[in-house]
Motif scaffolding. Sequence first.
Motif, mmCIF file in Angstrom:
data_model
loop_
_atom_site.group_PDB
_atom_site.id
_atom_site.type_symbol
_atom_site.label_atom_id
_atom_site.label_comp_id
_atom_site.label_asym_id
_atom_site.label_seq_id
_atom_site.Cartn_x
_atom_site.Cartn_y
_atom_site.Cartn_z
ATOM 1 N N GLU A 24 0.871 -1.199 -0.119
ATOM 2 C CA GLU A 24 0.162 -0.059 0.001
ATOM 3 C C GLU A 24 1.025 1.115 -0.056
ATOM 4 O O GLU A 24 2.107 1.324 0.427
ATOM 5 N N VAL A 25 0.368 2.419 -0.269
ATOM 6 C CA VAL A 25 1.199 3.633 -0.616
ATOM 7 C C VAL A 25 0.282 4.616 -0.266
ATOM 8 O O VAL A 25 -1.007 4.794 -0.365
ATOM 9 N N GLY A 26 0.838 5.686 0.791
ATOM 10 C CA GLY A 26 0.007 6.776 1.172
ATOM 11 C C GLY A 26 0.890 8.013 0.756
ATOM 12 O O GLY A 26 2.089 8.156 0.681
ATOM 13 N N LEU A 27 0.187 8.938 -0.025
ATOM 14 C CA LEU A 27 0.698 9.973 -0.516
ATOM 15 C C LEU A 27 0.127 11.328 0.145
ATOM 16 O O LEU A 27 -1.072 11.556 0.283
ATOM 17 N N SER A 28 0.796 12.406 0.048
ATOM 18 C CA SER A 28 0.335 13.713 0.529
ATOM 19 C C SER A 28 1.695 14.803 0.013
ATOM 20 O O SER A 28 2.771 14.543 -0.485
ATOM 21 N N GLN A 29 0.631 16.047 -0.168
ATOM 22 C CA GLN A 29 1.554 17.261 -0.471
ATOM 23 C C GLN A 29 1.157 18.450 0.322
ATOM 24 O O GLN A 29 -0.027 18.818 0.281
ATOM 25 N N LEU A 56 4.584 21.552 9.886
ATOM 26 C CA LEU A 56 3.780 21.356 8.676
ATOM 27 C C LEU A 56 4.359 20.041 8.064
ATOM 28 O O LEU A 56 3.552 19.297 7.591
ATOM 29 N N ILE A 57 5.522 20.003 8.312
ATOM 30 C CA ILE A 57 6.258 18.925 7.427
ATOM 31 C C ILE A 57 5.818 17.417 8.271
ATOM 32 O O ILE A 57 5.439 16.535 7.553
ATOM 33 N N ALA A 58 5.712 17.423 9.530
ATOM 34 C CA ALA A 58 5.374 16.420 10.208
ATOM 35 C C ALA A 58 3.680 16.054 9.954
ATOM 36 O O ALA A 58 3.328 14.943 9.746
ATOM 37 N N ASP A 59 3.010 17.055 9.803
ATOM 38 C CA ASP A 59 1.444 17.059 9.405
ATOM 39 C C ASP A 59 1.478 16.399 8.198
ATOM 40 O O ASP A 59 0.612 15.770 7.820
ATOM 41 N N GLY A 60 2.358 16.832 7.190
ATOM 42 C CA GLY A 60 2.173 16.080 5.874
ATOM 43 C C GLY A 60 2.414 14.579 6.061
ATOM 44 O O GLY A 60 1.796 13.757 5.307
ATOM 45 N N ILE A 61 3.510 14.151 6.779
ATOM 46 C CA ILE A 61 3.806 12.756 6.955
ATOM 47 C C ILE A 61 2.595 11.880 7.754
ATOM 48 O O ILE A 61 2.139 11.004 7.112
ATOM 49 N N THR A 62 2.016 12.512 8.734
ATOM 50 C CA THR A 62 0.928 11.893 9.249
ATOM 51 C C THR A 62 -0.559 11.842 8.138
ATOM 52 O O THR A 62 -1.386 10.996 8.313
ATOM 53 N N GLU A 63 -0.461 13.066 7.583
ATOM 54 C CA GLU A 63 -1.540 12.991 6.363
ATOM 55 C C GLU A 63 -1.435 11.832 5.411
ATOM 56 O O GLU A 63 -2.560 11.178 5.042
ATOM 57 N N ALA A 64 0.007 11.457 5.106
ATOM 58 C CA ALA A 64 0.144 10.563 3.847
ATOM 59 C C ALA A 64 -0.256 9.033 4.769
ATOM 60 O O ALA A 64 -0.886 8.184 3.936
ATOM 61 N N ASP A 65 0.000 9.129 5.873
ATOM 62 C CA ASP A 65 -0.418 7.901 6.872
ATOM 63 C C ASP A 65 -1.828 7.641 7.103
ATOM 64 O O ASP A 65 -2.092 6.460 7.171
ATOM 65 N N ARG A 66 -2.580 8.466 6.412
ATOM 66 C CA ARG A 66 -4.115 8.392 6.774
ATOM 67 C C ARG A 66 -4.613 7.774 5.487
ATOM 68 O O ARG A 66 -5.759 7.880 5.246
ATOM 69 N N ALA A 67 -4.069 7.917 4.364
ATOM 70 C CA ALA A 67 -4.229 7.730 2.851
ATOM 71 C C ALA A 67 -3.894 6.539 1.982
ATOM 72 O O ALA A 67 -3.470 6.646 1.014
ATOM 73 N N ALA A 120 8.553 5.903 5.232
ATOM 74 C CA ALA A 120 8.103 7.406 4.693
ATOM 75 C C ALA A 120 9.318 8.033 4.064
ATOM 76 O O ALA A 120 10.327 8.399 4.676
ATOM 77 N N LEU A 121 9.005 8.231 2.623
ATOM 78 C CA LEU A 121 10.244 8.861 1.938
ATOM 79 C C LEU A 121 9.389 10.304 1.811
ATOM 80 O O LEU A 121 8.876 10.669 1.311
ATOM 81 N N VAL A 122 10.333 11.244 2.345
ATOM 82 C CA VAL A 122 9.903 12.832 2.223
ATOM 83 C C VAL A 122 10.729 13.636 1.333
ATOM 84 O O VAL A 122 11.951 13.599 1.392
ATOM 85 N N GLU A 123 10.176 14.364 0.637
ATOM 86 C CA GLU A 123 10.881 15.315 -0.238
ATOM 87 C C GLU A 123 10.450 16.953 0.238
ATOM 88 O O GLU A 123 9.460 17.065 0.059
ATOM 89 N N LEU A 176 7.147 32.237 -7.885
ATOM 90 C CA LEU A 176 7.120 31.721 -9.157
ATOM 91 C C LEU A 176 5.961 30.574 -9.115
ATOM 92 O O LEU A 176 5.248 30.215 -9.860
ATOM 93 N N GLU A 177 6.265 29.624 -8.319
ATOM 94 C CA GLU A 177 5.567 28.615 -8.017
ATOM 95 C C GLU A 177 5.672 28.081 -6.347
ATOM 96 O O GLU A 177 7.139 28.054 -5.940
ATOM 97 N N PRO A 178 4.919 27.469 -5.575
ATOM 98 C CA PRO A 178 4.895 27.194 -4.210
ATOM 99 C C PRO A 178 5.887 26.128 -4.269
ATOM 100 O O PRO A 178 6.152 25.276 -5.040
ATOM 101 N N LEU A 179 6.605 26.148 -2.979
ATOM 102 C CA LEU A 179 7.436 25.238 -2.595
ATOM 103 C C LEU A 179 6.439 24.147 -1.363
ATOM 104 O O LEU A 179 5.537 24.273 -1.068
ATOM 105 N N TYR A 180 6.804 22.830 -1.744
ATOM 106 C CA TYR A 180 5.944 21.564 -1.179
ATOM 107 C C TYR A 180 7.053 20.768 -0.267
ATOM 108 O O TYR A 180 8.166 20.491 -0.643
ATOM 109 N N ALA A 181 6.240 20.157 0.740
ATOM 110 C CA ALA A 181 7.023 18.944 1.175
ATOM 111 C C ALA A 181 6.002 17.879 0.850
ATOM 112 O O ALA A 181 4.641 17.739 1.084
ATOM 113 N N ARG A 182 6.514 16.944 0.143
ATOM 114 C CA ARG A 182 5.844 15.826 -0.465
ATOM 115 C C ARG A 182 6.188 14.628 0.250
ATOM 116 O O ARG A 182 7.388 14.479 0.478
ATOM 117 N N THR A 183 5.328 13.739 0.571
ATOM 118 C CA THR A 183 5.395 12.384 1.023
ATOM 119 C C THR A 183 5.108 10.978 0.528
ATOM 120 O O THR A 183 3.739 11.271 0.072
#
Length: 436
Positions: free
Chosen positions: A5-10, A119-130, A54-57, A36-43
């Motif tokens: 299974e894979v969980g993704l978030s941005q 914020l970054i930690a929230d992104g990881i936990t969001e991916a963990d719910r998806a 958890a691979l985070v960029e 110019l374009e937003p910056l993201y934390a992607r998990t």
Amino acid sequence: MTTLEVGLSQIDITPPLGTELCGFGPYLERKSKKVLEPLYARTCIFKLGRTRLALVELDLVAIRRCQTAEIRKSVTRAAGIPAKNVMICCIHTHSGPATGAYVAWGQPNEAYLKRLVPLIADGITEADRAYRPARLLFGETTLRGLAVNRVADPRHVDRRLAVVRIDADGETVGFVAHSSIHPVVLGSTSPYICGDFVGLAVNAIAKDFPGSVGLYIQGACGDINVADACLPLPEAMNALDRHSRAFAAAIRRALKTVKPLKVGRLRSALRTITLPQVRTPVAEALLMLNEAKRMAGCKDCPDRVRRRGRFLRDAYLSIFEKIERGDRPGLRTEIQGFAIGDLLLLAHPSELYFTFYEQLRRKLRTRKLIFAGYTNDTVGYVPDRRAYQVKGPAKPGFGSYAPYTVPIIRGDYRFKANVGEVLLRHVLNLSKSLTG
């Protein structure tokens, strides 16, 4: 059989306008004026049975080890993912905010940094719910005309672009792209926030697959620049468009070459290592500190000279503190690895010279490999031995930029000339523990 299974978030981590950007010189006060374009934390979290990796960029220049520790602690508390299973990689854009890793290379926005870790930690936990059942596919293509070696033989550049495509419910929901190129098309005159050409390319590909999340994993680009680097405005904007389009086209080609990646197990490893350093002689530090004070206070000197003097003064004061505390040479940091079925993802915290990546690929030539730099920490450049043999016309203690100046930007002792071999040996030992 257990299903992958894979969980993704941005998550948007764009700093407010007015935040200083990182890179290109000391005390430039390069304050951001436009996004110019937003910056993201992607998990992307890979889950097989009870194991989660958890691979985070992050669209950032670098992250400090203390920040990584805070993120991991929060994620372990909230989601139960062990610290050794959380890997945080930075794309190393110089069009992002200063993160407090370097002396004088951008003033950190402390209020922003205080919000960044949660914020970054929230992104990881969001991916963990998806989570959803997924299939991984791996492919490669050749890059041409995008990279140049700015230090050594021009043949030593990364012409390999690797991708992992993530499919679920019959469609592509995410991807991971990997190569080794400094994202520095925009130069020191740019006030724009963005992920440079790699960030723009990843965002463009994500639009090809609505709702998908794309990660870019930066490699060993210590001596590898994009072909049009550090250009002044407005020339840089044309080059940014050209290179982001070319890089996006390469990712699209690679995504068409993919073949199924067998994932029968997930494994992780995290190790603390010590990189060899040379203690700065007191006489050298005194000489440089006095010279720095003279430069900083020189009213008749150009502004760039005064700025460099301020930087050297502040950096050598930090080094003096280390000397007075009796800090021994030897930089403690960490390396990490994930084994995702047949894919080996190895990570280090440095700006590694590309020749070491070439050596690693030769030794692991039967492996599907991603070699991530700027991960979990930042230790500056790890050059090869040739770099330490080049001395410039500057004062004692200086020489070529990577081995002599960058450690000072960190307010630290410089590395020994064998640091690359030491790091590579640690990474190879780590890979053996992952592959059995």
